[in-house]
Each structure stands twice: as structure tokens, then as C-alpha cells.
Design a protein around this motif. Structure first.
Motif, mmCIF file in Angstrom:
data_model
loop_
_atom_site.group_PDB
_atom_site.id
_atom_site.type_symbol
_atom_site.label_atom_id
_atom_site.label_comp_id
_atom_site.label_asym_id
_atom_site.label_seq_id
_atom_site.Cartn_x
_atom_site.Cartn_y
_atom_site.Cartn_z
ATOM 1 N N GLU A 4 17.538 10.244 -28.114
ATOM 2 C CA GLU A 4 16.182 10.834 -28.807
ATOM 3 C C GLU A 4 15.695 8.983 -29.638
ATOM 4 O OE1 GLU A 4 13.370 12.163 -28.072
ATOM 5 O OE2 GLU A 4 15.028 13.323 -26.670
ATOM 6 N N LEU A 5 16.375 8.581 -30.217
ATOM 7 C CA LEU A 5 16.092 7.243 -30.781
ATOM 8 C C LEU A 5 17.314 5.963 -30.197
ATOM 9 C CD1 LEU A 5 17.763 8.969 -34.715
ATOM 10 C CD2 LEU A 5 15.455 9.071 -33.991
ATOM 11 N N ASP A 6 17.436 5.888 -29.308
ATOM 12 C CA ASP A 6 17.862 5.208 -28.902
ATOM 13 C C ASP A 6 19.304 4.117 -29.116
ATOM 14 O OD1 ASP A 6 15.928 5.321 -25.916
ATOM 15 O OD2 ASP A 6 14.277 4.203 -27.113
ATOM 16 N N ARG A 7 19.539 5.046 -30.103
ATOM 17 C CA ARG A 7 21.114 4.741 -30.889
ATOM 18 C C ARG A 7 22.028 5.445 -29.976
ATOM 19 N NH1 ARG A 7 17.559 1.309 -31.088
ATOM 20 N NH2 ARG A 7 17.023 0.578 -33.783
ATOM 21 N N THR A 8 23.540 5.145 -30.975
ATOM 22 C CA THR A 8 24.817 5.624 -30.620
ATOM 23 C C THR A 8 24.419 6.854 -31.825
ATOM 24 O OG1 THR A 8 25.510 4.244 -31.613
ATOM 25 C CG2 THR A 8 25.440 4.055 -29.727
ATOM 26 N N PRO A 9 25.463 7.452 -31.490
ATOM 27 C CA PRO A 9 25.395 8.714 -32.895
ATOM 28 C C PRO A 9 26.338 7.598 -34.512
ATOM 29 C CG PRO A 9 26.560 9.461 -30.858
ATOM 30 C CD PRO A 9 26.280 8.890 -30.573
ATOM 31 N N ALA A 10 27.532 7.288 -33.869
ATOM 32 C CA ALA A 10 28.048 5.944 -34.627
ATOM 33 C C ALA A 10 27.097 5.341 -35.363
ATOM 34 C CB ALA A 10 28.521 5.210 -34.380
ATOM 35 N N GLU A 11 25.789 4.762 -34.775
ATOM 36 C CA GLU A 11 24.831 3.997 -35.754
ATOM 37 C C GLU A 11 24.033 4.965 -36.540
ATOM 38 O OE1 GLU A 11 24.119 0.434 -32.462
ATOM 39 O OE2 GLU A 11 22.908 2.032 -31.655
ATOM 40 N N VAL A 12 23.585 5.847 -35.906
ATOM 41 C CA VAL A 12 22.152 6.756 -36.924
ATOM 42 C C VAL A 12 23.337 7.940 -37.837
ATOM 43 C CG1 VAL A 12 22.063 9.393 -36.862
ATOM 44 C CG2 VAL A 12 21.329 7.847 -34.652
ATOM 45 N N SER A 13 24.833 7.915 -37.414
ATOM 46 C CA SER A 13 25.444 8.486 -38.812
ATOM 47 C C SER A 13 25.425 7.140 -39.925
ATOM 48 C CB SER A 13 26.771 8.548 -38.645
ATOM 49 O OG SER A 13 27.577 8.916 -39.670
ATOM 50 N N LYS A 14 26.005 6.161 -39.701
ATOM 51 C CA LYS A 14 25.641 4.560 -40.433
ATOM 52 C C LYS A 14 24.980 4.392 -41.213
ATOM 53 C CE LYS A 14 27.121 0.542 -42.090
ATOM 54 N NZ LYS A 14 27.259 0.546 -43.781
ATOM 55 N N LYS A 15 23.577 4.502 -40.658
ATOM 56 C CA LYS A 15 22.113 4.556 -41.010
ATOM 57 C C LYS A 15 21.799 5.008 -41.928
ATOM 58 C CE LYS A 15 18.222 1.978 -41.123
ATOM 59 N NZ LYS A 15 18.046 0.682 -41.748
ATOM 60 N N LEU A 16 22.117 6.683 -41.548
ATOM 61 C CA LEU A 16 21.888 7.747 -42.877
ATOM 62 C C LEU A 16 22.443 7.029 -43.656
ATOM 63 C CD1 LEU A 16 21.807 10.616 -40.250
ATOM 64 C CD2 LEU A 16 20.191 9.708 -41.464
ATOM 65 N N GLU A 17 24.111 7.443 -44.142
ATOM 66 C CA GLU A 17 24.503 6.961 -45.264
ATOM 67 C C GLU A 17 24.347 5.064 -45.890
ATOM 68 O OE1 GLU A 17 27.535 7.330 -47.306
ATOM 69 O OE2 GLU A 17 27.058 8.699 -45.886
ATOM 70 N N ASP A 18 23.599 4.690 -45.197
ATOM 71 C CA ASP A 18 22.744 2.927 -46.079
ATOM 72 C C ASP A 18 21.578 3.624 -46.828
ATOM 73 O OD1 ASP A 18 24.893 1.817 -44.580
ATOM 74 O OD2 ASP A 18 23.351 0.920 -43.334
ATOM 75 N N ILE A 19 21.357 4.481 -46.206
ATOM 76 C CA ILE A 19 19.609 4.993 -46.618
ATOM 77 C C ILE A 19 20.343 6.542 -47.741
ATOM 78 C CG2 ILE A 19 18.012 7.296 -45.926
ATOM 79 C CD1 ILE A 19 17.744 5.831 -43.596
ATOM 80 N N ARG A 20 20.913 6.928 -47.884
ATOM 81 C CA ARG A 20 21.285 7.553 -49.068
ATOM 82 C C ARG A 20 22.140 6.931 -50.089
ATOM 83 N NH1 ARG A 20 25.171 10.916 -46.588
ATOM 84 N NH2 ARG A 20 23.632 12.131 -45.495
ATOM 85 N N THR A 21 22.940 6.024 -49.191
ATOM 86 C CA THR A 21 23.386 5.251 -50.656
ATOM 87 C C THR A 21 22.046 4.584 -51.483
ATOM 88 O OG1 THR A 21 23.443 3.505 -49.093
ATOM 89 C CG2 THR A 21 25.373 4.969 -50.424
#
Length: 53
Positions: A32-49
Motif C-alpha cells: 500500500e505504501l509502494d515499499r518493501t516490508p524491510a524498507e517500512v521496518s527500517k523507516k519505522l525504526e528511524d522514526i522511533r529513534t
């Protein structure tokens, strides 16, 4: 199916749940975000930190 009724809003609960979702659901959200699950996970981790601490 993921329904987004607004844009540019971060759902904190979804962010926290993403990595514990089953692989098929992660893939569905990522598509839905035109990304891979790994890309989404990485972005979420970046946002969290960057913003949570």
C-alpha cells in the motif's frame, strides 16, 4: 486491506505492531505504501529513534 482516511499521519499503534505482524500482513501494508516490508521496518525504526527519545 488497509484503509487510510488521511495522509501524512503516523499511527503509533500500527508502527509498534508492524514488526510483530505476520509476513503476509507486513507485505500488504508495505505494498500500500509502494515499499518493501524491510524498507517500512527500517523507516519505522528511524522514526522511533529520531522522535521517540
Amino acid at each position: 486491506m488497509v484503509c487510510f482516511c488521511c495522509q501524512n499521519v503516523v499511527d503509533g499503534d500500527l508502527c509498534e505492531m508492524f514488526n510483530s505482524m505476520d509476513v503476509a500482513k507486513q507485505k500488504s501494508v508495505a505494498e500500500e505504501l509502494d515499499r518493501t516490508p524491510a524498507e517500512v521496518s527500517k523507516k519505522l525504526e528511524d522514526i522511533r529513534t529520531r522522535y521517540a527519545f
